[in-house]
Design an enzyme around this catalytic site. Structure first.
Site, PDB file in Angstrom:
ATOM      1  N   TYR A  56       1.184  -0.987   0.474  1.00  0.00           N
ATOM      2  CA  TYR A  56       0.391   0.057   0.321  1.00  0.00           C
ATOM      3  C   TYR A  56       0.665   1.137  -0.257  1.00  0.00           C
ATOM      4  CZ  TYR A  56      -4.740   2.155   0.759  1.00  0.00           C
ATOM      5  OH  TYR A  56      -5.752   2.842   0.109  1.00  0.00           O
ATOM      6  N   LYS A  63     -20.077 -20.587 -10.634  1.00  0.00           N
ATOM      7  CA  LYS A  63     -19.131 -20.744 -11.498  1.00  0.00           C
ATOM      8  C   LYS A  63     -17.651 -19.716 -11.042  1.00  0.00           C
ATOM      9  CE  LYS A  63     -20.535 -19.714 -16.010  1.00  0.00           C
ATOM     10  NZ  LYS A  63     -21.641 -20.667 -17.001  1.00  0.00           N
TER      11      LYS A  63
END
Length: 770
Positions: free
Chosen positions: A36, A91
């Protein structure tokens, strides 16, 4: 399946079926600064300057959005976006499992197709592709068409194209089996939704004549001039000048039925009136338009496919979408075009004609599988589908000009194998090396169909020159019954071989001072393991692979009597390679030496290190015990410490230490903080156990409970290559071991083709070649 079982499956542990898993370490302040602020600014600036760098610095290139608005979820209808989320998570699971593709499932809370289009357009910077799912017709056509016009990433509506691609492969093979011409067959569709319309168009591109397709919806046949109540522009493409008005009338004399409608839509009486050798794709789920046994009751000549796994010829979309996207993402395709879909269809059709590995057949409870009426398309869990379909799609993208990245075909295949699991990736490397210089490998159990099938694969892939031992008539009968060609496979009958007298003399001279008479030598040669071992010992073969269906000592004992350990090694040992998701370890000795002494343990470690080096890795050896560097005073621990001293003297360059406990061997933190003097600084990848009990128990526990893939036993330290199969090994495991044997034989040969028999150890010679 019980309702509660399904609910428990989704609720157990962490709710749902997917999670985000970090791919970079985040264990300290430095990691945080890199992941970060401030470190993350650097890739941001590079991407701003060069957008293509997003594929280098982010997950975009392996990320697909699965998008729905929940208006047509499975057979549940318009249940809404939130209720469709379990399907979308599922999925995502399939994408990851079958093609190693990461997924964000995104449920859009609007039934307005324009909102879905806008939502997906705004996603373009985030993902590498978009899979549209469970959007009702005709909205789905509009959404996909708009996105394909406006986006530069691949967009694919699986409900439309998945069934088309897979059933297209089944149709190609079905018409071949029944001997019909695609251009002449008559096809009837029950159902006129997204899947049916897309499938019909795909069939036309395959060669079916448009005028030969009759499509039926809930009102009956779609014909020219039909009232427009349930018509739309997409159905109108199939409004022909037909006289039939009902599904029953349409099926009279038809060659093919494709059901994408509802259970019970077709009766036996309708099927009875179809043409000779009818092809019936009853794809409604969970209950097809007509069940296979109902078809068989009236038409024994029919070829049948359904969408269910409990019947032959399952047409399941999982055979398509993971692999279409894998190929599209890997070349950074800007779209999924018709060329790519066609390539997927033809790849699936071609794969179905290849021999099916035993491991795949057994997964489906079958002894053997052959191309034909009961096997038109590959099984969903056949790992080869990725290796066939993704490259076909990728190259179609390149050839059609929609790819932004090109790669080497062989490198790409190896990359795909790595995605299937590191074991397959490692074995592929072994196969490739074997292919460059195939050796003669003799199989004592030549009268076993598994061995015959493996031999055929070895010939086809150029891995080895197999020699099958056994009665020629029996082997040929088995091969014919199994549909295995014997071209390129040598058969040698130990009972009638012209080499019997020569081999008997060799065996007698070798063992005459150990109580073996010449007559007994002749008798022993009736056993394939003795005959094959002599073949290798006298140079008539390069390696022997045996033991299928036998206990380990029954194979290793004759090999040790005839071939023996290498004179510069003096000790044979057995290793197993254990492959986990994140690392590979080698365990020894797991099969041969019961209570090795310190000197023997040192040699086992040297042999293991040589093998690891030639598998392309740097050996880091841990000598295991219940003690850490003298923490427990016991002869067993002292034995392992003494083995380390011997190793330091014989192989000072080898990274090895001990004695140590197993957790210490896998913890750089423990080694650094408590034992900074240790030569081992990283996780060990070679584990040497104090005795056979420890090694054998450990590798089996790791394989069974730890989820590791075990490859072995790999026998090292022999004078010539000898490798033993596990009882019940399948065809692929036999092929794998033969490839290992070929590489073993290659290692022992210099450029002039003479075996290494100099003063150096065989394993040191192995390391030198790498």
């Amino acid at each position: 399946m019980k309702r509660q079982d399904a609910l428990d499956y989704h609720a157990k542990g962490r709710p749902g079926k997917i999670a985000v898993v970090p791919t970079k370490p985040l264990g300290n302040q430095r990691d945080l600064a890199l992941a970060y602020s401030p470190g993350v600014a650097e890739p941001c600036l590079d991407i701003q300057k060069t957008p293509e760098d997003a594929y280098r610095y982010t997950a975009k290139g392996n990320l697909v959005a699965v998008v729905t608005n929940g208006t047509a979820v499975l057979g549940l209808g318009n249940i809404g976006a939130l209720a469709g989320k379990p399907v979308m998570e599922g999925k995502g699971n399939l994408f990851k499992t079958f093609a190693d593709i990461d997924v964000f499932d995104l449920e859009v809370g609007s039934e307005d197709p324009k909102d879905v289009v806008k939502f997906c357009q705004l996603l373009e910077p985030t993902v590498g592709g978009i899979n549209l799912e469970d959007i009702k017709a005709p909205d789905c056509f509009y959404v996909e068409e708009e996105l394909r016009k406006t986006l530069k990433i691949p967009v694919f509506h699986d409900d439309q194209h998945g069934t088309a691609i897979i059933s297209g492969a089944a149709l190609l093979n079905a018409v071949e089996v029944v001997g019909k011409d695609l251009a002449k067959i008559r096809v009837v569709f029950s159902g006129a939704g997204a899947a049916a319309i897309s499938t019909a168009e795909h069939y036309i591109r395959l060669g079916v004549t448009r005028e030969h397709i009759i499509m039926c919806d809930r009102e009956g046949v779609i014909y020219e001039g039909r009232p427009t109540k349930h018509m739309d522009p997409y159905k109108a493409r199939f409004a022909g000048k037909f006289t039939q008005r009902t599904l029953a009338e349409a099926l009279e004399g038809a060659d093919v039925f494709v059901g994408l409608s509802a259970a019970g839509a077709v009766t036996g009486e309708m099927v009875k009136k179809m043409a000779d050798k009818p092809i019936i794709f009853a794809l409604a789920n969970p209950v097809p338009e007509i069940l296979p046994h109902e078809v068989r009751a009236v038409r024994s000549d029919a070829i049948i496919a359904t969408g269910r796994s409990d019947y032959a010829n399952q047409i399941n979309n999982v055979l398509c979408f993971p692999f279409i996207f894998r190929g599209a993402l890997d070349v950074r395709a800007t779209t999924i075009n018709e060329e790519m879909k066609m390539a997927a269809t033809r790849a699936l059709a071609a794969l179905a004609k290849e021999d099916v590995p035993d491991a795949v057949s057994q997964l489906y409870g079958l002894k053997s599988v052959k191309f034909g009426p009961e096997y038109l398309i590959p099984f969903p869990f056949d790992p080869r589908v990725l290796l066939w379909v993704a490259p076909a799609v990728a190259w179609a993208a390149i050839a059609s000009g929609v790819a932004n990245h090109v790669f080497d075909h062989d490198d790409y295949r190896e990359q795909l194998e790595g995605r299937l699991g590191r074991a397959r990736g490692i074995m592929r490397g072994i196969m490739n090396r074997a292919h460059h210089d195939p050796k003669r490998v003799v199989f004592p159990e030549g009268e076993d169909l598994k061995i015959i099938r493996a031999a055929q694969i070895l010939v086809d892939e150029g891995i080895a020159q197999p020699v099958l031992l056994g009665r020629e008539g029996t082997i040929r009968e088995l091969a014919e019954a199994g549909g295995v060609p014997l071209t390129g496979i040598r058969i040698e009958d130990p009972a009638t071989s012209k080499q019997r007298d020569r081999y008997a003399q060799y065996l007698w001279q070798l063992r005459q001072r150990k109580g073996l008479s010449l007559a007994e030598a002749h008798q022993r040669l009736y056993k394939g393991i003795y005959f094959g071992s002599v073949m290798v010992a006298v140079g008539d073969a390069d390696a022997i692979v045996g033991g299928l269906g036998k206990h380990y000592p029954e194979t290793i004992r004759p090999a040790l009597e005839v071939i023996g350990a290498h004179p510069n090694v003096g000790l044979a040992s057995g290793l197993y390679m254990l492959v986990f998701d994140k690392h590979v370890i080698f365990c020894g000795d797991t099969t041969v030496n019961i209570e090795p002494k310190a000197e023997q343990l040192a040699q086992i470690a040297i042999s293991a290190a040589g093998l690891v080096t030639n598998f392309g890795q740097i050996p880091k050896v841990a000598m295991l015990s219940f003690s850490n560097f003298g923490s427990v005073k016991h002869p067993e621990a002292e034995k392992m410490a003494r083995a380390v001293q011997i190793l330091r003297e014989r192989r000072p360059e080898l990274v090895v230490d001990g004695e140590m406990q197993a957790d210490t061997a896998f913890s750089p933190e423990i080694l650094a903080s408590r034992y900074p003097f240790s030569k081992l600084k990283e996780e060990a990848n070679v584990l040497i156990f104090p005795n056979l009990s420890a090694g054998n128990i450990a590798y089996k526990l790791l394989a069974k409970l730890g989820g590791a893939t075990a490859i072995g036993p790999i026998l090292v330290g022999m004078a010539h290559p000898v490798h033993v199969l596990e009882q019940g090994a399948d065809v692929q495991e036999i092929v794998n071991m033969a490839a290992v044997a070929v590489i073993d034989a290659q290692w022992r040969v210099r450029g002039n083709g003479k075996a290494r028999v100099s003063g150096e150890s065989a394993e040191a010679a192995f390391a030198e070649t790498n």
